[in-house]
Design an enzyme around this catalytic site. Structure first.
Site, PDB file in Angstrom:
ATOM      1  N   CYS A 163       0.367  -1.315  -0.139  1.00  0.00           N
ATOM      2  CA  CYS A 163       0.057  -0.232  -0.541  1.00  0.00           C
ATOM      3  C   CYS A 163       0.991   1.263  -0.013  1.00  0.00           C
ATOM      4  O   CYS A 163       2.186   0.901   0.588  1.00  0.00           O
ATOM      5  CB  CYS A 163      -1.109   0.254   1.330  1.00  0.00           C
ATOM      6  SG  CYS A 163      -2.400  -1.211   1.767  1.00  0.00           S
TER       7      CYS A 163
ATOM      8  N   ARG B  41       6.104  -0.761  -3.982  1.00  0.00           N
ATOM      9  CA  ARG B  41       5.424  -1.305  -2.460  1.00  0.00           C
ATOM     10  C   ARG B  41       4.448  -2.216  -2.849  1.00  0.00           C
ATOM     11  O   ARG B  41       3.904  -2.944  -1.594  1.00  0.00           O
ATOM     12  CB  ARG B  41       4.866   0.213  -1.381  1.00  0.00           C
ATOM     13  CG  ARG B  41       5.578   1.109  -1.082  1.00  0.00           C
ATOM     14  CD  ARG B  41       5.317   1.862  -0.790  1.00  0.00           C
ATOM     15  NE  ARG B  41       4.200   1.458   0.310  1.00  0.00           N
ATOM     16  CZ  ARG B  41       4.840   1.307   2.168  1.00  0.00           C
ATOM     17  NH1 ARG B  41       6.347   1.762   1.660  1.00  0.00           N
ATOM     18  NH2 ARG B  41       4.149   1.276   2.614  1.00  0.00           N
TER      19      ARG B  41
ATOM     20  N   TRP C   2      -2.863  -2.931  -1.863  1.00  0.00           N
ATOM     21  CA  TRP C   2      -2.411  -4.341  -2.119  1.00  0.00           C
ATOM     22  C   TRP C   2      -3.828  -5.060  -1.722  1.00  0.00           C
ATOM     23  O   TRP C   2      -3.345  -4.601   0.277  1.00  0.00           O
ATOM     24  CB  TRP C   2      -1.013  -4.242  -1.276  1.00  0.00           C
ATOM     25  CG  TRP C   2      -0.271  -5.383  -1.597  1.00  0.00           C
ATOM     26  CD1 TRP C   2       0.392  -5.719  -2.195  1.00  0.00           C
ATOM     27  CD2 TRP C   2      -0.444  -6.797  -0.150  1.00  0.00           C
ATOM     28  NE1 TRP C   2       0.853  -7.494  -2.596  1.00  0.00           N
ATOM     29  CE2 TRP C   2       0.752  -7.803  -1.472  1.00  0.00           C
ATOM     30  CE3 TRP C   2      -1.124  -6.909   0.849  1.00  0.00           C
ATOM     31  CZ2 TRP C   2       1.142  -9.161  -0.648  1.00  0.00           C
ATOM     32  CZ3 TRP C   2      -0.414  -7.751   1.271  1.00  0.00           C
ATOM     33  CH2 TRP C   2       0.307  -8.980   0.623  1.00  0.00           C
TER      34      TRP C   2
ATOM     35  N   ASN D  72      -2.791   2.979   4.864  1.00  0.00           N
ATOM     36  CA  ASN D  72      -2.322   1.663   4.866  1.00  0.00           C
ATOM     37  C   ASN D  72      -1.710   0.606   6.798  1.00  0.00           C
ATOM     38  O   ASN D  72      -1.571   1.281   7.136  1.00  0.00           O
ATOM     39  CB  ASN D  72      -0.859   1.918   4.525  1.00  0.00           C
ATOM     40  CG  ASN D  72       0.160   0.573   4.434  1.00  0.00           C
ATOM     41  OD1 ASN D  72       0.189  -0.269   4.881  1.00  0.00           O
ATOM     42  ND2 ASN D  72       1.712   1.054   4.862  1.00  0.00           N
ATOM     43  N   GLY D  73      -2.307  -0.484   6.671  1.00  0.00           N
ATOM     44  CA  GLY D  73      -1.628  -1.383   7.563  1.00  0.00           C
ATOM     45  C   GLY D  73      -3.075  -2.071   7.921  1.00  0.00           C
ATOM     46  O   GLY D  73      -4.099  -2.967   6.636  1.00  0.00           O
TER      47      GLY D  73
ATOM     48  N   GLU E 220      19.189 -17.785  -0.975  1.00  0.00           N
ATOM     49  CA  GLU E 220      18.679 -16.445  -1.659  1.00  0.00           C
ATOM     50  C   GLU E 220      18.512 -16.565  -3.326  1.00  0.00           C
ATOM     51  O   GLU E 220      17.694 -16.131  -4.133  1.00  0.00           O
ATOM     52  CB  GLU E 220      19.832 -16.133  -1.170  1.00  0.00           C
ATOM     53  CG  GLU E 220      19.978 -14.637  -1.912  1.00  0.00           C
ATOM     54  CD  GLU E 220      18.628 -13.625  -1.336  1.00  0.00           C
ATOM     55  OE1 GLU E 220      17.269 -14.174  -0.852  1.00  0.00           O
ATOM     56  OE2 GLU E 220      18.664 -12.297  -2.280  1.00  0.00           O
TER      57      GLU E 220
ATOM     58  N   LYS F 172      15.247 -15.290  -5.307  1.00  0.00           N
ATOM     59  CA  LYS F 172      15.586 -14.576  -6.450  1.00  0.00           C
ATOM     60  C   LYS F 172      14.450 -15.242  -7.436  1.00  0.00           C
ATOM     61  O   LYS F 172      13.768 -14.459  -8.424  1.00  0.00           O
ATOM     62  CB  LYS F 172      16.763 -14.434  -6.412  1.00  0.00           C
ATOM     63  CG  LYS F 172      17.536 -13.350  -5.813  1.00  0.00           C
ATOM     64  CD  LYS F 172      16.994 -12.235  -6.046  1.00  0.00           C
ATOM     65  CE  LYS F 172      15.904 -11.414  -5.316  1.00  0.00           C
ATOM     66  NZ  LYS F 172      16.517 -11.602  -3.911  1.00  0.00           N
TER      67      LYS F 172
ATOM     68  N   GLU G 274      10.328 -15.675  -6.615  1.00  0.00           N
ATOM     69  CA  GLU G 274       9.837 -14.586  -6.947  1.00  0.00           C
ATOM     70  C   GLU G 274       9.838 -13.913  -7.869  1.00  0.00           C
ATOM     71  O   GLU G 274       8.489 -13.133  -8.068  1.00  0.00           O
ATOM     72  CB  GLU G 274      10.666 -13.938  -5.406  1.00  0.00           C
ATOM     73  CG  GLU G 274      11.804 -12.938  -6.000  1.00  0.00           C
ATOM     74  CD  GLU G 274      12.264 -12.042  -4.265  1.00  0.00           C
ATOM     75  OE1 GLU G 274      11.626 -11.407  -3.638  1.00  0.00           O
ATOM     76  OE2 GLU G 274      12.994 -11.972  -4.419  1.00  0.00           O
TER      77      GLU G 274
ATOM     78  N   HIS H   2      16.751 -37.357   1.352  1.00  0.00           N
ATOM     79  CA  HIS H   2      16.176 -37.918   2.526  1.00  0.00           C
ATOM     80  C   HIS H   2      14.777 -37.705   1.649  1.00  0.00           C
ATOM     81  O   HIS H   2      14.005 -37.041   2.286  1.00  0.00           O
ATOM     82  CB  HIS H   2      16.305 -37.321   3.948  1.00  0.00           C
ATOM     83  CG  HIS H   2      17.326 -37.752   4.385  1.00  0.00           C
ATOM     84  ND1 HIS H   2      17.665 -38.877   5.334  1.00  0.00           N
ATOM     85  CD2 HIS H   2      18.711 -36.207   4.393  1.00  0.00           C
ATOM     86  CE1 HIS H   2      18.941 -38.985   5.660  1.00  0.00           C
ATOM     87  NE2 HIS H   2      19.563 -37.725   5.283  1.00  0.00           N
TER      88      HIS H   2
ATOM     89  N   LYS I 241       7.110  -4.466  -1.538  1.00  0.00           N
ATOM     90  CA  LYS I 241       8.435  -4.171  -1.122  1.00  0.00           C
ATOM     91  C   LYS I 241       8.613  -4.429   0.278  1.00  0.00           C
ATOM     92  O   LYS I 241      10.228  -4.615   0.935  1.00  0.00           O
ATOM     93  CB  LYS I 241       9.009  -3.284  -1.899  1.00  0.00           C
ATOM     94  CG  LYS I 241      10.215  -2.558  -1.342  1.00  0.00           C
ATOM     95  CD  LYS I 241      11.175  -3.358  -2.056  1.00  0.00           C
ATOM     96  CE  LYS I 241      12.314  -2.992  -1.769  1.00  0.00           C
ATOM     97  NZ  LYS I 241      13.508  -3.799  -2.904  1.00  0.00           N
TER      98      LYS I 241
HETATM   99  C1  G6P Z   1       9.525  -8.587   1.488  1.00  0.00           C
HETATM  100  C2  G6P Z   1      10.270  -8.384   0.369  1.00  0.00           C
HETATM  101  C3  G6P Z   1      12.054  -9.000   0.462  1.00  0.00           C
HETATM  102  C4  G6P Z   1      13.026  -8.782   1.724  1.00  0.00           C
HETATM  103  C5  G6P Z   1      11.546  -9.068   2.944  1.00  0.00           C
HETATM  104  C6  G6P Z   1      12.030  -8.428   4.472  1.00  0.00           C
HETATM  105  O1  G6P Z   1       9.664  -9.728   1.684  1.00  0.00           O
HETATM  106  O2  G6P Z   1       9.916  -8.695  -0.628  1.00  0.00           O
HETATM  107  O3  G6P Z   1      13.287  -9.048  -0.751  1.00  0.00           O
HETATM  108  O4  G6P Z   1      14.001  -9.055   1.789  1.00  0.00           O
HETATM  109  O5  G6P Z   1      10.528  -8.183   2.557  1.00  0.00           O
HETATM  110  O6  G6P Z   1      11.831  -7.041   4.042  1.00  0.00           O
HETATM  111  P1  G6P Z   1      13.136  -5.843   5.164  1.00  0.00           P
HETATM  112  O7  G6P Z   1      12.786  -4.941   4.202  1.00  0.00           O
HETATM  113  O8  G6P Z   1      12.988  -6.536   6.271  1.00  0.00           O
HETATM  114  O9  G6P Z   1      14.596  -6.392   4.426  1.00  0.00           O
END
Ligand code: G6P
Length: 608
Positions: free
Chosen positions: A2, A27, A75, A101-102, A481, A485, A488, A504, A603
């Site tokens: 949002c 966002r 969102w 937002n929230g 990671e 990547k 997502e 396993h 984000k």
């Molecule tokens: C969201 C973002 C990720 C991020 C995660 C934690 O899922 O898309 O890229 O790693 O939040 O966010 P932060 O701002 O706490 O690193």
């Protein structure tokens, strides 16, 4: 998650709002809307989908004249994305307008109470309850009414509110969700984040928890929840607006990947003084460092993955036991924190709701928290006892790259510093570690410059259904990671496994042609990894290996090899992640996905 933008002043509000909302697109959102006061009444326009639909619908804001307005990108949480559930929300006679937002957690009892009083609701949202509750308590004094409502709301909020009978004012409030206000010669702004207002002003105020702001065209007033007016100091934003623009790159993600050498340098160099690591912001003497018995790292998403790497590095170098928790688990599992424990929260945005709650949990138990945070002045930066900033600058692409790389550096710095103080590494090793840290930016650059090789390889896997990432030790952390990547931004199913776990269960998923990305940068685990790769390859897997230069014999177990330059075994993550980021990126581009704004993602995850 949002986005809010509001304006009151001398300009037309709608174009300012549209422009600001565009800067907040990162966002994540699925619908947008705005409300503008035209001198007589408040007009509202909403549109499902991308912001450009709202732009087209209002001819870039022209059809909504007026110099006071609020806008929102939603969102969806409560209610599907549609025009009715989009914000702004109003009371029944459309005299009170709200963007939010929230999540208002007690919206059901509040809604039931209002239903009994004869109120009707058109949407499924929690936000409409706030608009109707404001109506219920409204006594002609907006500030008093807002405070009354805020005292009754549970959960999190950043709010923008307009009252039609007070057209010279906009109100803003926050608890748990980010909000800033800004001021220029032309007027005053509210926004979820700084980039939304940077085109107009560099003078911003970070709204604190449970603060309310009354904005007029040329002035802002800040209040506590007890209606006491308070003075606040503005912050001047130093970074350039260009830092939040694409600068000729096709996507923010590509631009941000290319910024990694700089990000690593910027995070590293301010903490290197006369070839020693000095982390002043840590606020710990050497004696206090020696007293640390255990480290708890809490974080979400990629920041959690940085934390997993941090565990291997801190334990390996400084010999301090480290527990890494997903913040959403830590906050509810009644964690055991004993004397000598140090809590580190890692977050790019500094606004992640679970990470913030984990910090509060630790603080409530009397433990000081170190925040490794990217966004200056964010909630986590303010609530942590000490903050070590990752100087990555604004990160716009939802999938983090440069902020993650900076988080790794911050954790390496802590590990090497602690190791030096605790004498778990000798002076010779300390110097070698510093040398290797300083080499990382050039080495990252080198890997980025070889991007065509990855691009070429990625093009072959655009149609992949499943991809597995395997590694041992730190390479397992890299795999986590790398896998995130890819999935997502490309929507290809992928999983990361500690390679020793393959037998396993997971190995039964390997079929002819399944892609397995194997990371093997740890010499002591090299042979074990080769065996795991042979195992999957004999079952038909196509194996992509990421390994250290010089490991030529890896070719006997891999179909395609990417070499990373030589560095200390503890820092390989910073290099091995680069080809994996590029791989995810090129697959996403090849599939025609929305690289910077993947579906369903945000984000900054400011709700649970
Ligand atoms: C969201 C973002 C990720 C991020 C995660 C934690 O899922 O898309 O890229 O790693 O939040 O966010 P932060 O701002 O706490 O690193």
């Amino acid at each position: 998650m949002c986005g809010i933008v509001g304006f009151i002043g001398k300009r037309q509000a709608a174009p300012v709002i549209l422009d600001g909302l565009a800067k907040l697109e990162y966002r994540g959102y699925d619908s947008a809307g705005m409300a503008v006061f035209d001198g007589e009444k408040v007009n509202v326009t909403k549109a499902v989908g991308r912001l450009k639909v709202l732009e087209e619908l209002t001819h870039g804001g022209e059809t909504m004249p007026g110099t006071v307005g609020i806008g929102h990108t939603r969102w969806a949480t409560h209610g599907v994305p549609n025009d009715v559930n989009s914000h702004p929300h109003c009371n029944r006679d459309k005299t009170i307008t709200v963007v939010h937002n929230g999540i208002i957690e007690n919206y059901i009892p509040l809604k039931n109470k209002l239903l009994k009083k004869g109120y009707d609701f058109v949407s499924e949202t929690d936000t409409e309850v706030a608009a109707q509750l404001l109506d219920y308590y409204y006594n002609g004094n907006p500030l008093e009414t807002i405070l009354k409502v805020l005292h009754r709301i549970e959960g999190s909020y950043a709010l923008g509110i307009m009252f039609a009978d007070h057209p010279g004012e906009i109100f803003a409030a926050r608890k748990g969700s980010p909000l800033i206000v800004g001021q220029s010669a032309d007027g005053c702004f509210i926004a979820s984040d700084v980039p939304a207002v940077l085109r107009y002003t560099r003078t911003v105020y970070f709204v604190a928890e449970q603060e309310v702001v009354r904005l007029e065209a040329d002035h802002m007033h800040f209040y506590t929840m007890d209606e006491e007016e308070i003075e606040k100091e503005p912050t001047t934003i130093e970074w350039d607006a260009d830092a939040a623009e694409k600068a000729g790159y096709e996507h923010f993600m590509l631009k941000e990947m290319y910024e990694q050498p700089k990000t690593v340098t910027d995070t590293l160099l301010p903490r290197l003084k006369k070839d020693r690591i000095e982390i002043e912001e840590l606020g710990m003497s050497d004696d206090e460092i020696r007293e640390v018995r255990k480290i708890h790292i809490v974080a979400c998403g990629s920041a959690y993955h940085a934390g997993v790497t941090g565990k291997y590095v801190l334990e390996g170098l400084a010999r301090i036991p480290v527990e890494v928790d997903l913040a959403s688990e830590f906050r509810y599992r009644n964690p055991i924190l004993e004397e000598g424990a140090m809590v580190i929260a890692v977050s790019q945005s500094g606004e992640t709701a679970d990470t913030l709650a984990a910090i509060r949990e630790a603080k409530q138990r009397g433990f000081a928290v170190l925040g490794i945070v990217n966004v200056v002045g964010s909630s986590i930066a303010r609530e942590a006892d000490h903050v070590m900033y990752t100087w990555a600058g604004p990160e716009i692409a939802v999938a983090t790259t440069k902020a993650y790389s900076a988080q790794l550096i911050a954790l390496y710095l802590l590990a090497v510093k602690f190791a030096c103080v605790k004498k778990t590494v000798d002076e010779r090793m300390y110097r070698l570690l510093l040398r290797d840290l300083k080499r990382l930016p050039d080495q990252i650059e080198l890997l980025l410059n070889n991007k065509e090789k990855i691009q070429h390889f990625a093009n072959r896997y655009i149609g992949a259904r499943d991809v597995f990432f395997i590694g041992r030790g730190i390479d397992y952390a890299i795999s986590l990671e790398g896998s995130l990547k890819l999935k997502e931004i490309s929507y290809i199913h992928s999983e990361a496994y500690a390679a020793g776990e393959l037998k396993h269960g997971t190995i039964s998923l390997i079929e002819e042609g399944t892609l397995v990305a194997a990371v093997l940068t740890q010499e002591k685990l090299y042979k074990k990894m080769i065996s795991n790769m042979v195992e999957v390859r004999t079952r038909g897997a196509f194996v992509l290996a990421v390994t250290n230069e010089g490991n030529g014999d890896v070719k006997r177990a891999a179909d395609y090899v990417i070499y990373i330059p030589e560095t200390n075994q503890y820092f390989t993550n910073s290099l091995a992640i680069i080809p994996l980021q590029l791989f995810g990126y090129y697959i996403s581009v090849g599939k025609g996905c929305d690289v910077d704004k993947p579906r369903n993602l945000a984000k900054s995850v400011t709700v649970e």
